[in-house]
Design a protein around this motif. Structure first.
Motif, mmCIF file in Angstrom:
data_model
loop_
_atom_site.group_PDB
_atom_site.id
_atom_site.type_symbol
_atom_site.label_atom_id
_atom_site.label_comp_id
_atom_site.label_asym_id
_atom_site.label_seq_id
_atom_site.Cartn_x
_atom_site.Cartn_y
_atom_site.Cartn_z
ATOM 1 N N PHE A 114 1.366 9.327 -8.947
ATOM 2 C CA PHE A 114 1.381 7.882 -9.128
ATOM 3 C C PHE A 114 2.781 7.368 -9.449
ATOM 4 O O PHE A 114 3.223 6.341 -8.922
ATOM 5 C CB PHE A 114 0.421 7.485 -10.252
ATOM 6 N N LEU A 115 3.498 8.106 -10.359
ATOM 7 C CA LEU A 115 4.849 7.653 -10.717
ATOM 8 C C LEU A 115 5.769 7.677 -9.512
ATOM 9 O O LEU A 115 6.627 6.793 -9.364
ATOM 10 C CB LEU A 115 5.403 8.522 -11.841
ATOM 11 N N ALA A 116 5.586 8.662 -8.635
ATOM 12 C CA ALA A 116 6.414 8.712 -7.430
ATOM 13 C C ALA A 116 6.112 7.504 -6.523
ATOM 14 O O ALA A 116 7.039 6.865 -5.986
ATOM 15 C CB ALA A 116 6.152 10.013 -6.675
ATOM 16 N N SER A 117 4.805 7.175 -6.342
ATOM 17 C CA SER A 117 4.466 6.022 -5.515
ATOM 18 C C SER A 117 4.944 4.729 -6.169
ATOM 19 O O SER A 117 5.344 3.782 -5.472
ATOM 20 C CB SER A 117 2.960 5.983 -5.268
ATOM 21 N N PHE A 118 4.936 4.668 -7.512
ATOM 22 C CA PHE A 118 5.399 3.462 -8.184
ATOM 23 C C PHE A 118 6.897 3.269 -8.014
ATOM 24 O O PHE A 118 7.375 2.140 -7.846
ATOM 25 C CB PHE A 118 5.023 3.544 -9.663
ATOM 26 N N ARG A 119 7.653 4.405 -8.028
ATOM 27 C CA ARG A 119 9.097 4.296 -7.812
ATOM 28 C C ARG A 119 9.387 3.833 -6.384
ATOM 29 O O ARG A 119 10.322 3.062 -6.141
ATOM 30 C CB ARG A 119 9.767 5.641 -8.093
ATOM 31 N N ARG A 120 8.596 4.320 -5.423
ATOM 32 C CA ARG A 120 8.773 3.853 -4.054
ATOM 33 C C ARG A 120 8.471 2.364 -3.946
ATOM 34 O O ARG A 120 9.127 1.622 -3.201
ATOM 35 C CB ARG A 120 7.858 4.649 -3.107
ATOM 36 N N PHE A 121 7.464 1.929 -4.682
ATOM 37 C CA PHE A 121 7.127 0.500 -4.682
ATOM 38 C C PHE A 121 8.270 -0.331 -5.257
ATOM 39 O O PHE A 121 8.623 -1.394 -4.710
ATOM 40 C CB PHE A 121 5.851 0.286 -5.513
ATOM 41 N N ILE A 122 8.880 0.143 -6.373
ATOM 42 C CA ILE A 122 9.991 -0.599 -6.971
ATOM 43 C C ILE A 122 11.180 -0.635 -6.025
ATOM 44 O O ILE A 122 11.866 -1.657 -5.874
ATOM 45 C CB ILE A 122 10.368 0.019 -8.323
ATOM 46 N N ALA A 123 11.442 0.497 -5.343
ATOM 47 C CA ALA A 123 12.580 0.542 -4.430
ATOM 48 C C ALA A 123 12.385 -0.416 -3.259
ATOM 49 O O ALA A 123 13.365 -0.943 -2.709
ATOM 50 C CB ALA A 123 12.761 1.969 -3.912
ATOM 51 N N ILE B 200 0.847 -1.184 0.000
ATOM 52 C CA ILE B 200 0.000 0.000 0.000
ATOM 53 C C ILE B 200 0.885 1.238 0.000
ATOM 54 O O ILE B 200 1.815 1.354 0.815
ATOM 55 C CB ILE B 200 -0.916 0.012 1.238
ATOM 56 N N GLU B 201 0.583 2.173 -0.903
ATOM 57 C CA GLU B 201 1.255 3.464 -0.973
ATOM 58 C C GLU B 201 0.208 4.551 -0.804
ATOM 59 O O GLU B 201 -0.869 4.503 -1.411
ATOM 60 C CB GLU B 201 1.975 3.644 -2.317
ATOM 61 N N LEU B 202 0.508 5.542 0.049
ATOM 62 C CA LEU B 202 -0.390 6.653 0.285
ATOM 63 C C LEU B 202 -0.085 7.776 -0.682
ATOM 64 O O LEU B 202 1.092 8.170 -0.854
ATOM 65 C CB LEU B 202 -0.246 7.142 1.731
ATOM 66 N N GLU B 203 -1.112 8.349 -1.313
ATOM 67 C CA GLU B 203 -0.950 9.426 -2.295
ATOM 68 C C GLU B 203 -1.830 10.596 -1.890
ATOM 69 O O GLU B 203 -2.975 10.406 -1.460
ATOM 70 C CB GLU B 203 -1.335 8.942 -3.691
ATOM 71 N N SER B 204 -1.264 11.789 -2.086
ATOM 72 C CA SER B 204 -1.993 13.004 -1.695
ATOM 73 C C SER B 204 -2.943 13.484 -2.767
ATOM 74 O O SER B 204 -3.873 14.230 -2.488
ATOM 75 C CB SER B 204 -0.998 14.131 -1.356
ATOM 76 N N ASP B 205 -2.718 13.097 -4.002
ATOM 77 C CA ASP B 205 -3.636 13.467 -5.082
ATOM 78 C C ASP B 205 -3.603 12.380 -6.146
ATOM 79 O O ASP B 205 -2.899 11.369 -6.011
ATOM 80 C CB ASP B 205 -3.274 14.832 -5.673
ATOM 81 N N LEU B 206 -4.362 12.612 -7.222
ATOM 82 C CA LEU B 206 -4.505 11.608 -8.262
ATOM 83 C C LEU B 206 -3.799 12.021 -9.552
ATOM 84 O O LEU B 206 -4.202 11.609 -10.637
ATOM 85 C CB LEU B 206 -5.998 11.362 -8.546
ATOM 86 N N THR B 207 -2.770 12.757 -9.425
ATOM 87 C CA THR B 207 -2.028 13.184 -10.620
ATOM 88 C C THR B 207 -1.104 12.085 -11.085
ATOM 89 O O THR B 207 -0.807 11.126 -10.354
ATOM 90 C CB THR B 207 -1.229 14.455 -10.320
ATOM 91 N N THR B 208 -0.644 12.248 -12.325
ATOM 92 C CA THR B 208 0.271 11.259 -12.895
ATOM 93 C C THR B 208 1.596 11.252 -12.163
ATOM 94 O O THR B 208 2.179 10.188 -11.880
ATOM 95 C CB THR B 208 0.489 11.562 -14.386
ATOM 96 N N ASP B 209 2.085 12.465 -11.808
ATOM 97 C CA ASP B 209 3.368 12.534 -11.103
ATOM 98 C C ASP B 209 3.291 11.852 -9.738
ATOM 99 O O ASP B 209 4.241 11.181 -9.314
ATOM 100 C CB ASP B 209 3.783 14.003 -10.926
#
Length: 592
Positions: A507-516, A496-505
């Motif tokens: 999501f990409l930031a949360s996806f990079r955290r997921f990969i890391a 689970i990744e927490l996101e402050s908004d629904l923008t593309t940036d």
């Protein structure tokens, strides 16, 4: 051909009936073989057929006088009947007294083949007598002469015995035929004749034309016809008795009605076995108690006291019938037998005389019936009525619910099995339990069934929004946040990744955290946004991420640069994303 040649024999009066009956029997036997119209006859029947046909030309020598009698002279009708295993026959003669002698003429014979269904010879003889009765009726209606007397003969003593008794004495077959015979020809006009003097004997068995031409018994009757009636053979007493098995088998045996009175200690048990409703049974017993107490005054209904007394009487009656030994020992303050079925319940008898379950919870502040339920046997009818009543008044509750409701007042031995019997045996409950058909799902994708590194193949979905605080101050600002849920298709693990908004940036930031944290996946699966079209207004921002082609293309290009393949499930197919939808449900469940 057999039927065709037989039909060519023109004999409307039946004068050559002993010959025609041979062809009738032959035709019946050929039909039993199941032969078609053009099928050849079996060898045995073919020989008989050729023998009969070879004799027919002798009929050209036959001459039959047509004149009966003088018109002014009275006529006597004399009839004979006989039967064999193949046919029944009847023949009628007329006798006229003129010029000092008697003239005897053959009037009308009649034959009929025996039925294919096996039937006893006495019954066939009775059918022949009935055939003679009908033939005499026809002759009487056809002749314009004066009939002075009618006499009939048969060589069957059993038939004469049947005719000598009232028809109601015999079974249906004999009763109907004897009644019809006696309506036309009374018993006084029936006599016995020897088989040697019976002209109908040859017609019931059949003879060849060469024999019939010279057979004087057929054409003129027995020799004693030429004598006055007093000189005829005497109608001697019948040699058959009522104890003959052939007679007894046709007697109308009436079933004996035996009334058996059983002594019943408690008539309430008999009453309960005839009533199918517990509430109706209570009201009937209450009415009986009111009658016994001579309270004949008409009332609108029953009081609670009357209904309670009726319940107690029914319960005591069932207990006394099943546990009479245990009740006797308890009333005499004796210990129950070690093999008693009630010893484990520590039973006692209350003030009303009802047997109840004992225990150590006397001082518990709950209802008395719950603390000490009433003991009932499982095979008693009122036990069945009570379970059925509890089941129906509680909207056809299930097994466990009905069992618990019954236990609040009654302790029925083997109650659970009785409850199952009642519920599973009712049509209404059976229809409610039926299961609806389900769609057979397709095969799981290879990513779901092949072992792989965790999160190498994963699914993605969003959940939210949720309300969060931006600071820990006294009056913090409240905002919205969303969860990006990554589900491993192989192990069903959740990230689970927490996101402050629904923008593309975002999501990409949360996806990079997921990969890391979890490693880079090779394939990523998600829906294409059509599942959000009918969502609430609070999810409109989440819809934008999945539906705008520019953002989706940008995200897909970024993932392709990372070596990740992004797969979108087809529109309007949420079942293909059931794995991450289950993860969303789990998150929402724990955040309530």
């Amino acid at each position: 051909m057999v039927f065709s040649e037989t039909s060519k024999i023109y004999d409307p009066l039946g004068m050559v009936a002993p010959i025609v009956v041979l062809f009738k029997v032959l035709f019946q036997e050929s039909w039993c073989y199941g032969l078609g119209w053009d099928d050849p006859l079996p060898e045995a029947l073919c020989k008989r057929w050729c023998n009969y046909m070879g004799e027919l030309h002798h009929l050209k020598q036959l001459q039959i006088p047509r004149y009966i009698s003088y018109p002014s002279k009275p006529v006597e009708l004399l009839g004979f009947s006989d039967a064999s295993t193949v046919a029944c026959a009847a023949v009628v003669y007329c006798r006229v007294h003129a010029e000092g002698s008697y003239a005897i003429k053959l009037i009308a014979p009649k034959t009929r083949v025996a039925p294919l269904k096996p039937i006893s010879v006495p019954r066939l003889e009775l059918n022949a007598a009935l055939l003679l009765t009908k033939l005499i009726t026809l002759v009487k209606e056809s002749l314009t002469l004066t009939i002075s007397n009618i006499v009939c003969w048969t060589d069957s003593e059993i038939v004469l015995h049947w005719l000598s008794a009232p028809p109601r004495k015999w079974a249906t077959f004999v009763r109907n035929r004897t009644a019809e015979i006696l309506d036309v020809i009374p018993r006084s006009q029936w006599r016995h004749v020897r088989s040697e003097d019976n002209p109908a004997d040859c017609a019931s068995r059949g003879i060849l034309p060469t024999e019939l031409i010279e057979y004087t018994l057929w054409w003129s009757g027995p020799s004693w016809f030429a004598l006055p009636e007093p000189s005829w053979p005497s109608n001697t007493k019948l040699n058959i008795s009522s104890s003959n098995p052939l007679v007894l088998v046709e007697e109308n045996h009436k079933a004996a009605i035996v009334l058996c009175a059983n002594e019943i200690d408690n008539p309430l048990l008999l009453l309960s076995s005839k009533i199918s409703s517990w509430w109706r049974l209570i009201r009937i017993v209450a009415y009986c108690i009111r009658f016994i107490n001579k309270k004949r005054r008409r009332r609108e209904g029953y009081s609670d006291y009357e209904l309670q007394q009726a319940r107690i009487q029914l319960l005591k009656g069932a207990q006394a019938h099943a546990f009479f030994k245990d009740i006797d020992q308890l009333q005499n303050l004796q210990q129950l037998h070690c093999k008693s079925t009630l010893i484990r319940y520590s039973p006692f008898i209350d003030e009303s005389g009802v047997l109840r379950v004992g225990g150590r919870i006397k001082h518990v502040d709950i209802n008395y019936n719950i603390k000490f339920p009433i003991i009932l046997p499982k095979d008693a009818k009122i036990s069945l009525l009570i379970v059925r009543h509890k089941h129906e008044i509680n909207m056809h509750a299930g097994v466990e619910a009905t069992f618990a409701l019954v236990r609040q007042k009654f302790w029925i031995l083997g109650c659970r099995n009785l409850v199952r019997k009642v519920i599973f045996g009712r049509k209404t409950c059976f229809l409610q339990r039926r299961t609806t058909s389900t769609q057979l799902m397709g095969n799981l994708p290879s990513a779901r069934v092949q072992p792989s590194r965790r999160f190498l193949h994963c699914g993605l979905d969003y959940a939210g929004p949720v309300r969060i605080k931006y600071s820990k101050t006294r009056n913090p600002k409240i905002g919205k946040a969303w969860f990006a849920i990554f589900v491993c298709l192989s192990t069903k693990a959740l990230h689970i990744e927490l996101e402050s908004d629904l923008t593309t940036d975002a999501f990409l930031a949360s996806f990079r955290r997921f990969i890391a944290r979890r490693g880079k996946p090779s394939d990523l699966y998600s829906d294409n946004g059509t599942t959000f079209h009918s969502a609430k207004r609070a999810l409109n921002e989440l819809q934008r991420l999945s539906t705008f082609h520019e953002d989706r293309a940008e995200v897909a290009q970024s993932l392709a640069n990372e070596g990740v393949n992004w797969h979108f499930i087809p529109p309007s197919a949420p079942h293909l994303g059931g794995l991450w939808e289950t993860g969303v449900r789990s998150i929402k469940l724990h955040l309530r």
